[in-house]
Enzyme design. Sequence first.
Site, short mmCIF file in Angstrom:
data_model
loop_
_atom_site.label_atom_id
_atom_site.label_comp_id
_atom_site.label_asym_id
_atom_site.label_seq_id
_atom_site.Cartn_x
_atom_site.Cartn_y
_atom_site.Cartn_z
N GLN A 195 0.83 -1.20 0.00
CA GLN A 195 0.00 0.00 0.00
C GLN A 195 0.86 1.25 0.00
O GLN A 195 1.91 1.30 0.64
CB GLN A 195 -0.88 -0.03 1.24
N SER A 231 4.09 -6.50 2.79
CA SER A 231 2.79 -6.38 3.45
C SER A 231 1.68 -6.85 2.51
O SER A 231 1.61 -8.03 2.18
CB SER A 231 2.58 -4.93 3.91
N LEU A 232 0.82 -5.95 2.05
CA LEU A 232 -0.23 -6.32 1.09
C LEU A 232 0.35 -7.10 -0.08
O LEU A 232 -0.27 -8.04 -0.60
CB LEU A 232 -0.92 -5.05 0.59
N ARG A 251 -9.59 -7.67 4.29
CA ARG A 251 -8.45 -7.29 5.14
C ARG A 251 -8.43 -5.78 5.34
O ARG A 251 -8.25 -5.27 6.45
CB ARG A 251 -7.15 -7.77 4.49
N HIS A 260 0.63 -3.23 11.24
CA HIS A 260 1.73 -4.08 11.72
C HIS A 260 2.13 -3.76 13.16
O HIS A 260 3.30 -3.77 13.50
CB HIS A 260 2.94 -4.00 10.76
N GLN A 279 0.79 -11.64 10.18
CA GLN A 279 1.35 -10.49 9.46
C GLN A 279 0.64 -9.19 9.81
O GLN A 279 1.26 -8.11 9.83
CB GLN A 279 1.25 -10.76 7.94
#
Length: 315
Positions: A11, A91-92, A116, A201, A250
């Site tokens: 992102q 991440s994503l 999510r 996170h 995660q």
Amino acid sequence: MGKIAFVFPGQGSQTVGMGKDVVDNHNGAKEIFRKADERLGFSLSQLIFNGPQEDLTLTTNAQPALLTTSIAILEALKEEGIMADFAAGHSLGEYSALVAAGALSFEDGVYAVRKRGELMEEAVPNGEGTMAAVLGMDREALKKVTDDVSAQGNSVQLANLNCPGQIVISGTAKGVELASEQAKENGAKRVLPLQVSGPFHSELMKPAAEKFASILEEVDVKDAQIPVVANVTAEPMKNSEEIKEKLIEQLYSPVLWEDTVETMLAQGVDTFIEIGPGKVLSGLIKKVNRRVKTYSIQDMESLESVMSSLKEESQ
């Protein structure tokens, strides 16, 4: 040439119009956008191609938009016959890597990241949590700062360990503010507040992670066909159950990107191809190891340029 890794951005890389020329030139890419609209029940493609940017940047939209664009570009790359030995995403981007590795269908992936995003937005009321990038400080020293601040009742932790000298912290607004001040007092060169909608996170995302576990039960997660290096451990995820576990963890765990790159380097990867908007990961990888080859594919021009370079290398 040694081994190739496909890496996928997270992102923050979203821009209006991304992927449009690839869709216009590749039927496989066009089909990915069609599938996204169908699975989500609204025209994500119209939002990606026409904006507005403020709506595209919302976490609930940005996550499926980036996955869709990355996988559409991947479809165009696959037509050129380029295959990867490893995959990873920031991440994503880990979801794009799992789709690329056959562990998730695209339709399941785009549904999962939409949910999510919704859960991440819901987890912490807007303005209560935030993130900041700390430059020029090593992880042990910064972790001591965040541990000290958290011990005083203001939650903050390391969130993204991107490359040497670039670490993102995440937590309550007060926790990040106090840790930022202490980091500067302890030698950080700069601290940059990030324009994000939540403390991603961090431990504050645990409520979202608990709810997300049920979303993962709705989708079909398979064993990956090539190793996908997990953000949480910086080690390859081995089977479908482990993949599910790591995707849940995660949400509230640090992204070990620097370690992830080191893992792939140790496995003989010398060529990294970033697939999706922007060149953020290519820049981070170069800061981990300047000698590796990095390529970024985000449109037809860059696809053709990268293909030309790879063909020259293989001769």
